[in-house]
Design a protein around this motif. Sequence first.
Motif, PDB file in Angstrom:
ATOM      1  N   LEU A   1     -26.760 -67.039   7.846  1.00  0.00           N
ATOM      2  CA  LEU A   1     -28.022 -67.287   8.551  1.00  0.00           C
ATOM      3  C   LEU A   1     -28.141 -68.752   8.978  1.00  0.00           C
ATOM      4  CD1 LEU A   1     -30.456 -65.111   6.407  1.00  0.00           C
ATOM      5  CD2 LEU A   1     -29.627 -64.637   8.718  1.00  0.00           C
ATOM      6  N   LEU A   2     -27.751 -69.670   8.112  1.00  0.00           N
ATOM      7  CA  LEU A   2     -27.764 -71.091   8.468  1.00  0.00           C
ATOM      8  C   LEU A   2     -26.782 -71.378   9.607  1.00  0.00           C
ATOM      9  CD1 LEU A   2     -27.982 -72.739   4.932  1.00  0.00           C
ATOM     10  CD2 LEU A   2     -29.776 -72.676   6.705  1.00  0.00           C
ATOM     11  N   SER A   3     -25.645 -70.719   9.575  1.00  0.00           N
ATOM     12  CA  SER A   3     -24.651 -70.882  10.629  1.00  0.00           C
ATOM     13  C   SER A   3     -25.205 -70.414  11.970  1.00  0.00           C
ATOM     14  CB  SER A   3     -23.387 -70.096  10.265  1.00  0.00           C
ATOM     15  OG  SER A   3     -22.440 -70.148  11.289  1.00  0.00           O
ATOM     16  N   GLU A   4     -25.881 -69.289  11.972  1.00  0.00           N
ATOM     17  CA  GLU A   4     -26.481 -68.773  13.203  1.00  0.00           C
ATOM     18  C   GLU A   4     -27.539 -69.736  13.728  1.00  0.00           C
ATOM     19  OE1 GLU A   4     -25.991 -66.013  15.323  1.00  0.00           O
ATOM     20  OE2 GLU A   4     -24.093 -66.086  14.249  1.00  0.00           O
ATOM     21  N   LEU A   5     -28.324 -70.313  12.836  1.00  0.00           N
ATOM     22  CA  LEU A   5     -29.330 -71.288  13.235  1.00  0.00           C
ATOM     23  C   LEU A   5     -28.668 -72.522  13.854  1.00  0.00           C
ATOM     24  CD1 LEU A   5     -32.296 -72.234  13.277  1.00  0.00           C
ATOM     25  CD2 LEU A   5     -31.918 -73.145  10.973  1.00  0.00           C
ATOM     26  N   LEU A   6     -27.610 -73.009  13.229  1.00  0.00           N
ATOM     27  CA  LEU A   6     -26.880 -74.154  13.774  1.00  0.00           C
ATOM     28  C   LEU A   6     -26.294 -73.849  15.148  1.00  0.00           C
ATOM     29  CD1 LEU A   6     -24.956 -75.727  10.770  1.00  0.00           C
ATOM     30  CD2 LEU A   6     -26.539 -76.878  12.316  1.00  0.00           C
ATOM     31  N   LYS A   7     -25.766 -72.652  15.309  1.00  0.00           N
ATOM     32  CA  LYS A   7     -25.201 -72.266  16.611  1.00  0.00           C
ATOM     33  C   LYS A   7     -26.246 -72.401  17.721  1.00  0.00           C
ATOM     34  CE  LYS A   7     -21.505 -69.040  15.492  1.00  0.00           C
ATOM     35  NZ  LYS A   7     -20.431 -69.607  16.288  1.00  0.00           N
ATOM     36  N   VAL A   8     -27.457 -71.940  17.447  1.00  0.00           N
ATOM     37  CA  VAL A   8     -28.521 -71.996  18.447  1.00  0.00           C
ATOM     38  C   VAL A   8     -28.948 -73.446  18.692  1.00  0.00           C
ATOM     39  CG1 VAL A   8     -30.918 -71.336  18.904  1.00  0.00           C
ATOM     40  CG2 VAL A   8     -29.319 -69.663  17.964  1.00  0.00           C
ATOM     41  N   LEU A   9     -29.033 -74.227  17.623  1.00  0.00           N
ATOM     42  CA  LEU A   9     -29.466 -75.623  17.768  1.00  0.00           C
ATOM     43  C   LEU A   9     -28.441 -76.476  18.514  1.00  0.00           C
ATOM     44  CD1 LEU A   9     -31.048 -76.264  14.253  1.00  0.00           C
ATOM     45  CD2 LEU A   9     -32.244 -75.946  16.427  1.00  0.00           C
ATOM     46  N   VAL A  10     -27.163 -76.274  18.217  1.00  0.00           N
ATOM     47  CA  VAL A  10     -26.110 -77.091  18.824  1.00  0.00           C
ATOM     48  C   VAL A  10     -25.716 -76.552  20.200  1.00  0.00           C
ATOM     49  CG1 VAL A  10     -23.739 -77.925  18.563  1.00  0.00           C
ATOM     50  CG2 VAL A  10     -25.268 -77.873  16.580  1.00  0.00           C
ATOM     51  N   ALA A  11     -25.640 -75.244  20.339  1.00  0.00           N
ATOM     52  CA  ALA A  11     -25.317 -74.573  21.614  1.00  0.00           C
ATOM     53  C   ALA A  11     -24.056 -75.145  22.277  1.00  0.00           C
ATOM     54  CB  ALA A  11     -26.505 -74.624  22.563  1.00  0.00           C
ATOM     55  N   GLN A  12     -22.996 -75.219  21.510  1.00  0.00           N
ATOM     56  CA  GLN A  12     -21.706 -75.714  22.027  1.00  0.00           C
ATOM     57  C   GLN A  12     -20.905 -74.553  22.604  1.00  0.00           C
ATOM     58  OE1 GLN A  12     -18.933 -78.380  19.654  1.00  0.00           O
ATOM     59  NE2 GLN A  12     -17.856 -76.416  19.589  1.00  0.00           N
ATOM     60  N   ASP A  13     -20.461 -74.704  23.833  1.00  0.00           N
ATOM     61  CA  ASP A  13     -19.672 -73.661  24.478  1.00  0.00           C
ATOM     62  C   ASP A  13     -18.312 -73.527  23.791  1.00  0.00           C
ATOM     63  OD1 ASP A  13     -19.682 -71.648  26.313  1.00  0.00           O
ATOM     64  OD2 ASP A  13     -19.258 -72.917  28.045  1.00  0.00           O
ATOM     65  N   ARG A  14     -17.740 -72.377  23.882  1.00  0.00           N
ATOM     66  CA  ARG A  14     -16.440 -72.120  23.253  1.00  0.00           C
ATOM     67  C   ARG A  14     -15.313 -72.776  24.045  1.00  0.00           C
ATOM     68  NH1 ARG A  14     -16.193 -68.382  18.972  1.00  0.00           N
ATOM     69  NH2 ARG A  14     -18.214 -67.422  18.663  1.00  0.00           N
ATOM     70  N   PRO A  15     -14.266 -73.202  23.335  1.00  0.00           N
ATOM     71  CA  PRO A  15     -13.150 -73.847  24.021  1.00  0.00           C
ATOM     72  C   PRO A  15     -12.363 -72.890  24.918  1.00  0.00           C
ATOM     73  CG  PRO A  15     -12.614 -73.513  21.711  1.00  0.00           C
ATOM     74  CD  PRO A  15     -14.063 -73.160  21.887  1.00  0.00           C
ATOM     75  N   CYS A  16     -12.424 -71.610  24.626  1.00  0.00           N
ATOM     76  CA  CYS A  16     -11.662 -70.647  25.418  1.00  0.00           C
ATOM     77  C   CYS A  16     -12.203 -70.509  26.844  1.00  0.00           C
ATOM     78  CB  CYS A  16     -11.607 -69.289  24.719  1.00  0.00           C
ATOM     79  SG  CYS A  16     -13.175 -68.672  24.101  1.00  0.00           S
ATOM     80  N   ARG A  17     -13.378 -71.027  27.107  1.00  0.00           N
ATOM     81  CA  ARG A  17     -13.915 -71.001  28.477  1.00  0.00           C
ATOM     82  C   ARG A  17     -13.064 -71.851  29.418  1.00  0.00           C
ATOM     83  NH1 ARG A  17     -16.745 -67.568  27.401  1.00  0.00           N
ATOM     84  NH2 ARG A  17     -18.543 -67.535  26.079  1.00  0.00           N
ATOM     85  N   ASP A  18     -12.486 -72.923  28.858  1.00  0.00           N
ATOM     86  CA  ASP A  18     -11.673 -73.850  29.669  1.00  0.00           C
ATOM     87  C   ASP A  18     -10.181 -73.707  29.397  1.00  0.00           C
ATOM     88  OD1 ASP A  18     -14.107 -74.935  30.526  1.00  0.00           O
ATOM     89  OD2 ASP A  18     -14.106 -76.415  28.912  1.00  0.00           O
ATOM     90  N   SER A  19      -9.795 -72.661  28.690  1.00  0.00           N
ATOM     91  CA  SER A  19      -8.406 -72.526  28.284  1.00  0.00           C
ATOM     92  C   SER A  19      -7.820 -71.225  28.813  1.00  0.00           C
ATOM     93  CB  SER A  19      -8.319 -72.548  26.752  1.00  0.00           C
ATOM     94  OG  SER A  19      -6.994 -72.374  26.329  1.00  0.00           O
ATOM     95  N   THR A  20      -6.560 -71.280  29.150  1.00  0.00           N
ATOM     96  CA  THR A  20      -5.880 -70.071  29.615  1.00  0.00           C
ATOM     97  C   THR A  20      -4.941 -69.512  28.546  1.00  0.00           C
ATOM     98  OG1 THR A  20      -4.120 -71.408  30.588  1.00  0.00           O
ATOM     99  CG2 THR A  20      -5.956 -70.777  32.029  1.00  0.00           C
ATOM    100  N   VAL A  21      -4.907 -70.146  27.368  1.00  0.00           N
ATOM    101  CA  VAL A  21      -3.945 -69.724  26.350  1.00  0.00           C
ATOM    102  C   VAL A  21      -4.581 -69.013  25.167  1.00  0.00           C
ATOM    103  CG1 VAL A  21      -2.237 -71.478  26.926  1.00  0.00           C
ATOM    104  CG2 VAL A  21      -3.981 -71.976  25.212  1.00  0.00           C
ATOM    105  N   ALA A  22      -5.868 -68.733  25.191  1.00  0.00           N
ATOM    106  CA  ALA A  22      -6.507 -68.048  24.068  1.00  0.00           C
ATOM    107  C   ALA A  22      -5.909 -66.650  23.904  1.00  0.00           C
ATOM    108  CB  ALA A  22      -8.008 -67.970  24.286  1.00  0.00           C
ATOM    109  N   LEU A  23      -5.575 -66.297  22.669  1.00  0.00           N
ATOM    110  CA  LEU A  23      -5.006 -64.970  22.382  1.00  0.00           C
ATOM    111  C   LEU A  23      -6.098 -63.908  22.349  1.00  0.00           C
ATOM    112  CD1 LEU A  23      -2.505 -65.797  19.485  1.00  0.00           C
ATOM    113  CD2 LEU A  23      -2.041 -65.665  21.933  1.00  0.00           C
ATOM    114  N   GLU A  24      -7.276 -64.284  21.876  1.00  0.00           N
ATOM    115  CA  GLU A  24      -8.381 -63.354  21.759  1.00  0.00           C
ATOM    116  C   GLU A  24      -9.263 -63.461  22.999  1.00  0.00           C
ATOM    117  OE1 GLU A  24     -11.636 -63.353  18.519  1.00  0.00           O
ATOM    118  OE2 GLU A  24      -9.805 -62.750  17.492  1.00  0.00           O
ATOM    119  N   THR A  25      -9.900 -62.385  23.368  1.00  0.00           N
ATOM    120  CA  THR A  25     -10.839 -62.424  24.487  1.00  0.00           C
ATOM    121  C   THR A  25     -11.977 -63.367  24.140  1.00  0.00           C
ATOM    122  OG1 THR A  25     -10.305 -60.140  25.016  1.00  0.00           O
ATOM    123  CG2 THR A  25     -12.346 -61.022  25.951  1.00  0.00           C
ATOM    124  N   CYS A  26     -12.320 -64.221  25.057  1.00  0.00           N
ATOM    125  CA  CYS A  26     -13.382 -65.195  24.818  1.00  0.00           C
ATOM    126  C   CYS A  26     -14.727 -64.462  24.711  1.00  0.00           C
ATOM    127  CB  CYS A  26     -13.411 -66.221  25.950  1.00  0.00           C
ATOM    128  SG  CYS A  26     -14.260 -67.739  25.513  1.00  0.00           S
TER     129      CYS A  26
END
Length: 186
Positions: free
Chosen positions: A68-93
């Motif tokens: 729950l604290l992690s989810e709260l931090l995610k909303v507060l920080v709102a950092q985009d995922r690195p896979c948005r700018d990467s073409t080498v991610a193995l998992e779907t972004c």
Amino acid sequence: MSRELYDLVTGLAADSPWLVQALFEVGTNGAILALMALAAVLLWRARTDRLVVASVLLTAVATAVAYLLSELLKVLVAQDRPCRDSTVALETCPPVGDWSFPSNHTVIATTIAVGLLTLSRRHPGTAALALLLGAFAGFSRVFVGVHYPHDVLAGIALGTVVALAVVLPFRVLAAERVTRYSRSSR
């Protein structure tokens, strides 16, 4: 620096044999499932040891709190995922709005691993395996390309602090409650 390390790790991932890639793709969720199974087996095998029972149950509580604290931090920080700018991610972004900081997988895995680590004197093998699985879960999130290294480090820090704050101070009291409950249910 985190981006450079991310690029290095995902570059290694992209150049890895398919079997290694598959191991990490499955392992990213599999490590958490293995940690949960490890906790369940420990709970079952040590069910007469009230301190172990209390510690494992408190680890479950700590995991929920940390998530729950992690989810709260995610909303507060709102950092985009690195896979948005990467073409080498193995998992779907993950979709836009599913933020990167901190890594929930790492938070969950670390909280369980550290919770089980508090039992290292009674169950050293279980504690060591839990730490290995927790570390694997965190590293795999960078390897598959969905988190920066600092997301994982933040997840480790959050999971560790919450596990220690919930399990250590309350396990003796919880163990007394477990004993009272088991006596009253007979």
